[in-house]
Enzyme design. Structure first.
Site, PDB file in Angstrom:
ATOM      1  N   ALA A 108       2.307  -4.928   5.637  1.00  0.00           N
ATOM      2  CA  ALA A 108       1.781  -5.528   6.869  1.00  0.00           C
ATOM      3  C   ALA A 108       0.266  -5.631   6.810  1.00  0.00           C
ATOM      4  O   ALA A 108      -0.317  -6.666   7.161  1.00  0.00           O
ATOM      5  CB  ALA A 108       2.214  -4.702   8.078  1.00  0.00           C
ATOM      6  N   TYR A 109      -0.382  -4.565   6.361  1.00  0.00           N
ATOM      7  CA  TYR A 109      -1.839  -4.580   6.244  1.00  0.00           C
ATOM      8  C   TYR A 109      -2.276  -5.658   5.264  1.00  0.00           C
ATOM      9  O   TYR A 109      -3.185  -6.449   5.556  1.00  0.00           O
ATOM     10  CB  TYR A 109      -2.327  -3.205   5.796  1.00  0.00           C
ATOM     11  CG  TYR A 109      -3.830  -3.072   5.728  1.00  0.00           C
ATOM     12  CD1 TYR A 109      -4.574  -2.870   6.883  1.00  0.00           C
ATOM     13  CD2 TYR A 109      -4.506  -3.146   4.513  1.00  0.00           C
ATOM     14  CE1 TYR A 109      -5.955  -2.753   6.838  1.00  0.00           C
ATOM     15  CE2 TYR A 109      -5.882  -3.027   4.451  1.00  0.00           C
ATOM     16  CZ  TYR A 109      -6.603  -2.825   5.613  1.00  0.00           C
ATOM     17  OH  TYR A 109      -7.977  -2.713   5.551  1.00  0.00           O
ATOM     18  N   SER A 110      -1.633  -5.719   4.107  1.00  0.00           N
ATOM     19  CA  SER A 110      -1.997  -6.706   3.089  1.00  0.00           C
ATOM     20  C   SER A 110      -1.809  -8.123   3.616  1.00  0.00           C
ATOM     21  O   SER A 110      -2.674  -8.994   3.430  1.00  0.00           O
ATOM     22  CB  SER A 110      -1.168  -6.492   1.828  1.00  0.00           C
ATOM     23  OG  SER A 110      -1.383  -5.214   1.268  1.00  0.00           O
TER      24      SER A 110
END
Length: 247
Positions: free
Chosen positions: A153-155
């Site tokens: 999700a962060y990426s």
């Protein structure tokens, strides 16, 4: 000698700690009037004193209505002018394989890191266009270029920030507004508290210089991008990853 930001106004999201606070402190030291935006009310009170900010706004940037209200309040504090937006607010989300990633956690990371940044960028455009000048600096991540395992999700959210920056930079290229982003590798800030030690160790292992970045190494680049000195770069991605990024 006057600083680079004399008589400028600046909003820094995620300004209560870490990179955001360091940037805000530098901007104010060089003459800017600064408004700090953050969700952490207690940390904002301390950060306001440390950074000499003239305004603080407590809000969740994932809520478009809150962003609109905060922008109106900051513009009032600034006398109607906005010169700089540094969009640094973000969360990591859990360190989990995608097959096990909680759907609600995925949505929250995207809501804060990408949708919230979009709301802030969008709100900044009109006041900057009115003055024919502006600098928007979005804080992405090397994870948005390369993808970190156990951080899908962060990426994905940071890859979205890179794409948004490129698009908006082109849209505003003839307006006097420059839009750029930075892609730091890991920097030891309070955001580390949201990660597992295993993930922190993984990130360090990927940095050819063999160390984490320092706050001042990232904030000094952001401040250049936020200044009038940055006048022929827009829609660009500036690496600050200790040699990790390959493009």
């Amino acid at each position: 000698m006057q600083g680079r930001f004399q008589d400028r106004t600046a909003i820094v999201t995620g300004g209560a700690s870490g990179i955001g606070l360091d940037v805000a402190t530098r901007l104010a030291a060089e003459g800017a009037q600064v408004s700090l935006w953050d969700l952490n009310e207690a940390a904002l009170a301390k950060a306001k004193a440390e950074s000499a900010a003239v305004d603080t706004q407590v809000l969740d940037i994932a809520d478009a209505a809150q962003v609109a209200r905060a922008m109106e309040a900051s513009l009032t504090a600034f006398g109607g002018r906005l010169d700089v937006l540094v969009a640094g607010a973000g969360i990591t989300g859990p360190n989990s394989m995608l097959r096990d990633y909680p759907v609600n956690a995925w949505q929250r990371v995207i809501d804060v890191n990408l949708n919230g940044l979009f709301y802030c960028n969008q709100a900044a455009v009109a006041p900057m266009e009115r003055n024919g000048y502006g600098r928007i600096v979005n804080v992405a991540s090397v994870a948005g270029k390369e993808g970190n395992p156990n951080a899908s999700a962060y990426s994905a959210s940071k890859a979205g920030v890179i794409g948004l920056t490129k698009a908006l930079g082109k849209e505003l290229a003839t307006t006097g507004i420059c839009v750029n982003c930075v892609t730091p590798a890991a920097v030891r800030t309070p955001i580390f508290d949201q990660m597992t030690q295993q993930h922190i160790d993984f990130m360090l292992s990927k940095i050819p210089m063999g160390r984490f970045g320092a706050l001042e190494e990232v904030s000094s680049l952001i401040c250049w991008l936020a200044s009038a000195e940055c006048s022929f770069s827009t829609g660009a991605v500036f690496d600050v990853s200790g040699g990790r990024a390959t493009y």
